[in-house]
Scaffold this motif. Structure first.
Motif, mmCIF file in Angstrom:
data_model
loop_
_atom_site.group_PDB
_atom_site.id
_atom_site.type_symbol
_atom_site.label_atom_id
_atom_site.label_comp_id
_atom_site.label_asym_id
_atom_site.label_seq_id
_atom_site.Cartn_x
_atom_site.Cartn_y
_atom_site.Cartn_z
ATOM 1 N N ASP A 205 35.292 20.939 -59.285
ATOM 2 C CA ASP A 205 34.459 19.874 -59.854
ATOM 3 C C ASP A 205 33.004 20.296 -59.705
ATOM 4 N N VAL A 206 32.367 20.648 -60.829
ATOM 5 C CA VAL A 206 30.998 21.164 -60.776
ATOM 6 C C VAL A 206 30.029 20.129 -60.217
ATOM 7 N N ASP A 207 30.171 18.880 -60.645
ATOM 8 C CA ASP A 207 29.266 17.828 -60.188
ATOM 9 C C ASP A 207 29.375 17.640 -58.684
ATOM 10 N N ARG A 208 30.594 17.600 -58.189
ATOM 11 C CA ARG A 208 30.803 17.433 -56.747
ATOM 12 C C ARG A 208 30.270 18.632 -55.977
ATOM 13 N N ALA A 209 30.492 19.838 -56.498
ATOM 14 C CA ALA A 209 30.000 21.042 -55.841
ATOM 15 C C ALA A 209 28.476 21.043 -55.771
#
Length: 221
Positions: free
Chosen positions: A199-203
């Protein structure tokens, strides 16, 4: 001869828009408008802001003007809801408070601080806000006021900028690449993350927190 012209049409632009929104919220107005809340309107406020950015990037003055009007509509909508429901503020009070804040934060324009260059303003901006609030110099937390709900990448950029202003970051040693190169590099990372199911946003949010925590042990990034 009867004048059937709506009263709103004889007002100036801002006052006319305010009157139109208030009419739509009235008991004789629009059923959809009457049932909206601050919470239900949040997504529209965000959407209109993004649409304005899109219009600016497309370079169309006509579309920019239209989208700015839609953003103003959202401000008027929230202010009219607050006024209708007795929440303690109106559009005029919002505008007045804004004017007071701008004057307080710009003593180099409205006070006796003297002229400041853009570079000086960038270096002093947090201290100018402290002075406007009557706070002791250096008392404002570097990340104070950074919204938790910002888009992750925009929030990361804001955190980096705040840390830079607080002189908690070292200068980037590598040569600065152009916008296209940076964008392409980020797209490759997004592609890689998608391939790995990350998950790019979470990362990005986790990375922002680590980045701030390393430089501010008490940071709430």
């Amino acid at each position: 001869m009867n004048d059937n012209t709506a009263p709103e049409s004889r007002l100036g632009g801002v006052e006319r828009a305010k009157a139109v929104v208030q009419t739509m919220l009235s008991a004789e107005g629009c059923a959809w408008h009457q049932v909206q809340t601050h919470e239900s309107l949040t997504k529209y406020l965000v959407e209109e802001a993004y649409e304005t950015v899109d219009a600016i990037e497309r370079g169309s003055a006509q579309h920019v003007a239209e989208e700015l009007g839609d953003v103003l509509y959202q401000v008027l909508f929230h202010a009219s809801l607050a006024e209708r429901d007795g929440e303690g503020y109106s559009f005029d009070e919002i505008a007045g408070a804004l004017a007071d804040k701008l004057i307080a934060r710009h003593p180099h324009v409205f006070g006796d601080a003297g002229y400041m260059t853009e570079a000086e303003l960038n270096a002093e901006w947090e201290h100018l806000k402290e002075a406007a609030q009557g706070a002791e110099r250096g008392s404002r937390h570097p990340l104070e006021g950074v919204p938790a709900g910002m888009a992750s990448l925009a929030r990361a950029a804001k955190v980096v900028e705040r840390l830079r202003r607080a002189e908690l970051l070292e200068a980037v040693a590598e040569p600065v690449r152009d916008e296209r190169a940076i964008g392409d590099a980020m797209m490759r990372l997004v592609h890689e993350a998608n391939e790995q199911g990350i998950d790019v946003d979470r990362a990005m949010r986790a990375a922002t927190k680590r980045f701030a925590d390393e430089r501010l042990p008490d940071a709430a990034a």
